[in-house]
Design a protein around this motif. Sequence first.
Motif, PDB file in Angstrom:
ATOM      1  N   LEU A 122      51.752  29.860  49.608  1.00  0.00           N
ATOM      2  CA  LEU A 122      52.130  29.147  48.388  1.00  0.00           C
ATOM      3  C   LEU A 122      50.893  28.999  47.518  1.00  0.00           C
ATOM      4  O   LEU A 122      49.870  28.472  47.956  1.00  0.00           O
ATOM      5  CB  LEU A 122      52.691  27.765  48.721  1.00  0.00           C
ATOM      6  N   GLN A 123      50.998  29.495  46.283  1.00  0.00           N
ATOM      7  CA  GLN A 123      49.921  29.304  45.318  1.00  0.00           C
ATOM      8  C   GLN A 123      50.432  28.397  44.196  1.00  0.00           C
ATOM      9  O   GLN A 123      51.410  28.715  43.528  1.00  0.00           O
ATOM     10  CB  GLN A 123      49.450  30.628  44.709  1.00  0.00           C
ATOM     11  N   ASN A 177      44.122  25.805  45.779  1.00  0.00           N
ATOM     12  CA  ASN A 177      45.497  25.862  45.291  1.00  0.00           C
ATOM     13  C   ASN A 177      46.334  26.864  46.084  1.00  0.00           C
ATOM     14  O   ASN A 177      47.391  27.288  45.632  1.00  0.00           O
ATOM     15  CB  ASN A 177      45.549  26.190  43.800  1.00  0.00           C
ATOM     16  N   HIS A 178      45.873  27.257  47.281  1.00  0.00           N
ATOM     17  CA  HIS A 178      46.629  28.128  48.173  1.00  0.00           C
ATOM     18  C   HIS A 178      46.926  27.390  49.481  1.00  0.00           C
ATOM     19  O   HIS A 178      46.043  26.720  50.021  1.00  0.00           O
ATOM     20  CB  HIS A 178      45.848  29.400  48.504  1.00  0.00           C
ATOM     21  N   ARG A 179      48.154  27.533  49.957  1.00  0.00           N
ATOM     22  CA  ARG A 179      48.503  26.984  51.268  1.00  0.00           C
ATOM     23  C   ARG A 179      49.304  28.016  52.042  1.00  0.00           C
ATOM     24  O   ARG A 179      50.172  28.687  51.481  1.00  0.00           O
ATOM     25  CB  ARG A 179      49.337  25.709  51.120  1.00  0.00           C
ATOM     26  N   ILE A 180      49.014  28.152  53.311  1.00  0.00           N
ATOM     27  CA  ILE A 180      49.786  29.042  54.167  1.00  0.00           C
ATOM     28  C   ILE A 180      50.998  28.277  54.692  1.00  0.00           C
ATOM     29  O   ILE A 180      50.851  27.243  55.356  1.00  0.00           O
ATOM     30  CB  ILE A 180      48.931  29.570  55.336  1.00  0.00           C
ATOM     31  N   LEU A 181      52.175  28.770  54.382  1.00  0.00           N
ATOM     32  CA  LEU A 181      53.406  28.121  54.825  1.00  0.00           C
ATOM     33  C   LEU A 181      53.929  28.699  56.132  1.00  0.00           C
ATOM     34  O   LEU A 181      54.677  28.041  56.852  1.00  0.00           O
ATOM     35  CB  LEU A 181      54.490  28.258  53.749  1.00  0.00           C
ATOM     36  N   GLY A 199      51.283  55.665  47.293  1.00  0.00           N
ATOM     37  CA  GLY A 199      50.396  56.473  48.113  1.00  0.00           C
ATOM     38  C   GLY A 199      48.926  56.108  48.024  1.00  0.00           C
ATOM     39  O   GLY A 199      48.110  56.667  48.775  1.00  0.00           O
ATOM     40  N   LEU A 200      48.551  55.191  47.150  1.00  0.00           N
ATOM     41  CA  LEU A 200      47.173  54.735  47.036  1.00  0.00           C
ATOM     42  C   LEU A 200      47.015  53.408  47.776  1.00  0.00           C
ATOM     43  O   LEU A 200      47.970  52.650  47.932  1.00  0.00           O
ATOM     44  CB  LEU A 200      46.773  54.581  45.570  1.00  0.00           C
ATOM     45  N   ARG A 201      45.781  53.117  48.209  1.00  0.00           N
ATOM     46  CA  ARG A 201      45.500  51.920  48.986  1.00  0.00           C
ATOM     47  C   ARG A 201      44.588  50.984  48.203  1.00  0.00           C
ATOM     48  O   ARG A 201      43.657  51.428  47.512  1.00  0.00           O
ATOM     49  CB  ARG A 201      44.818  52.285  50.309  1.00  0.00           C
ATOM     50  N   PHE A 202      44.858  49.681  48.331  1.00  0.00           N
ATOM     51  CA  PHE A 202      44.077  48.674  47.620  1.00  0.00           C
ATOM     52  C   PHE A 202      43.853  47.469  48.521  1.00  0.00           C
ATOM     53  O   PHE A 202      44.732  47.088  49.299  1.00  0.00           O
ATOM     54  CB  PHE A 202      44.797  48.222  46.345  1.00  0.00           C
ATOM     55  N   GLU A 203      42.677  46.860  48.375  1.00  0.00           N
ATOM     56  CA  GLU A 203      42.378  45.624  49.087  1.00  0.00           C
ATOM     57  C   GLU A 203      42.771  44.438  48.226  1.00  0.00           C
ATOM     58  O   GLU A 203      42.457  44.393  47.028  1.00  0.00           O
ATOM     59  CB  GLU A 203      40.886  45.534  49.412  1.00  0.00           C
ATOM     60  N   VAL A 204      43.481  43.473  48.826  1.00  0.00           N
ATOM     61  CA  VAL A 204      43.827  42.240  48.115  1.00  0.00           C
ATOM     62  C   VAL A 204      43.398  41.046  48.952  1.00  0.00           C
ATOM     63  O   VAL A 204      43.344  41.115  50.178  1.00  0.00           O
ATOM     64  CB  VAL A 204      45.335  42.157  47.793  1.00  0.00           C
ATOM     65  N   ARG A 205      43.104  39.955  48.263  1.00  0.00           N
ATOM     66  CA  ARG A 205      42.716  38.700  48.895  1.00  0.00           C
ATOM     67  C   ARG A 205      43.672  37.629  48.389  1.00  0.00           C
ATOM     68  O   ARG A 205      43.667  37.313  47.198  1.00  0.00           O
ATOM     69  CB  ARG A 205      41.263  38.356  48.572  1.00  0.00           C
ATOM     70  N   LEU A 206      44.449  37.076  49.272  1.00  0.00           N
ATOM     71  CA  LEU A 206      45.544  36.208  48.877  1.00  0.00           C
ATOM     72  C   LEU A 206      45.219  34.723  48.937  1.00  0.00           C
ATOM     73  O   LEU A 206      46.044  33.898  48.550  1.00  0.00           O
ATOM     74  CB  LEU A 206      46.766  36.498  49.764  1.00  0.00           C
ATOM     75  N   LEU A 207      44.025  34.379  49.396  1.00  0.00           N
ATOM     76  CA  LEU A 207      43.680  32.964  49.559  1.00  0.00           C
ATOM     77  C   LEU A 207      42.449  32.557  48.754  1.00  0.00           C
ATOM     78  O   LEU A 207      42.062  31.388  48.795  1.00  0.00           O
ATOM     79  CB  LEU A 207      43.429  32.651  51.043  1.00  0.00           C
ATOM     80  N   ASP A 208      41.846  33.496  48.026  1.00  0.00           N
ATOM     81  CA  ASP A 208      40.563  33.206  47.392  1.00  0.00           C
ATOM     82  C   ASP A 208      40.669  32.788  45.938  1.00  0.00           C
ATOM     83  O   ASP A 208      40.223  31.720  45.545  1.00  0.00           O
ATOM     84  CB  ASP A 208      39.643  34.435  47.476  1.00  0.00           C
ATOM     85  N   ASN A 209      41.268  33.672  45.125  1.00  0.00           N
ATOM     86  CA  ASN A 209      41.191  33.504  43.681  1.00  0.00           C
ATOM     87  C   ASN A 209      42.580  33.339  43.072  1.00  0.00           C
ATOM     88  O   ASN A 209      43.604  33.493  43.741  1.00  0.00           O
ATOM     89  CB  ASN A 209      40.498  34.723  43.053  1.00  0.00           C
ATOM     90  N   GLN A 210      42.594  33.060  41.782  1.00  0.00           N
ATOM     91  CA  GLN A 210      43.882  32.923  41.088  1.00  0.00           C
ATOM     92  C   GLN A 210      44.650  34.231  41.131  1.00  0.00           C
ATOM     93  O   GLN A 210      45.871  34.236  41.319  1.00  0.00           O
ATOM     94  CB  GLN A 210      43.642  32.487  39.640  1.00  0.00           C
TER      95      GLN A 210
END
Length: 307
Positions: free
Chosen positions: A72-73, A82-86, A100-111
């Motif tokens: 939850l953001q 402002n992030h919580r793991i539910l 077919g392309l790969r990307f790194e994401v960070r779900l708890l750090d930034n807006q």
Amino acid sequence: MAEIEKHLHGALGDARRLFHGRSGLFPGWENWVVDWFPPVAVIRLYQPEETASVKALADQLSALPGVEAIVLQERYIERGANHRILKGNVPESIQVSENGLRFEVRLLDNQNSGLFLDMREGRTWVRQQAAHKQVLNLFAYTCGFSVAAMAGGADSVVNLDMSSGALSTGRTNHRLNGHSLDHVRFMSHDLFRSWGKLKKLGPYDLIIIDPPSYQKGSFVASKDYQRVISRLDSLTTDDAQVLVCHNAPQQDTAFLTQLMAEHCPRFVFEKRLNNPEDFPELDPEKGLKALVYTKRDLSRGEQSTWS
């Protein structure tokens, strides 16, 4: 909650938006967005909502195939956590796929998570156009356009962004896709102090302009966009293409077309890219605007097809 369930897309293999409440198509759900970064679903709230409603949506998401964790953001909280793991466990970073392309994401750090999902068609278009071209990626963020360009056979890409951290993720994204960095440059600079450096590295056959609509101290579209557009002619080759993007609901397509006509008349409008089907809009002018322009010799009488 029945309304949101009716329009909730099933989870799929690629990153995508599962529910786009901010579209204006779902009265009462304007503050809700759900994004899918397999195996994590992210609920984004733009205003406070009742805990019971959030729990009900989390329960629905848990029933979708492949959902192992839920975040939850609370976007209305500007500072602090402002992030919580539910549900489940969410690592510091995960890798997701897109066409077919790969990307790194960070779900708890930034807006923002590291990949703007509504720009999928823009990345696809760049990949299709990039073969053997010198590409300039302005406001590059985590270099999604750069990854797409190199995947499409670009000769070189220059990425410019003020955030060295975002560009570091961009390097990771290229490595995830097996790209050599010999022909990819990363410039952590203020664009408005870097025109000379960019010109020396050019000229460019393809330029992507995808700025924030408002970023205090660095870019305000209403006054700064024209400063970028006015430089395009001096940075580009003959027949160069430009992808001009803007995602502010208060400014429509005419905001861009008028700036281009006034400050860069040699570039002729070709088309507006469709937005992904998971980003429907009641009023398309309030959503993402991604316009393609091509540099022409106006002495030959070539004119824009925009009307």
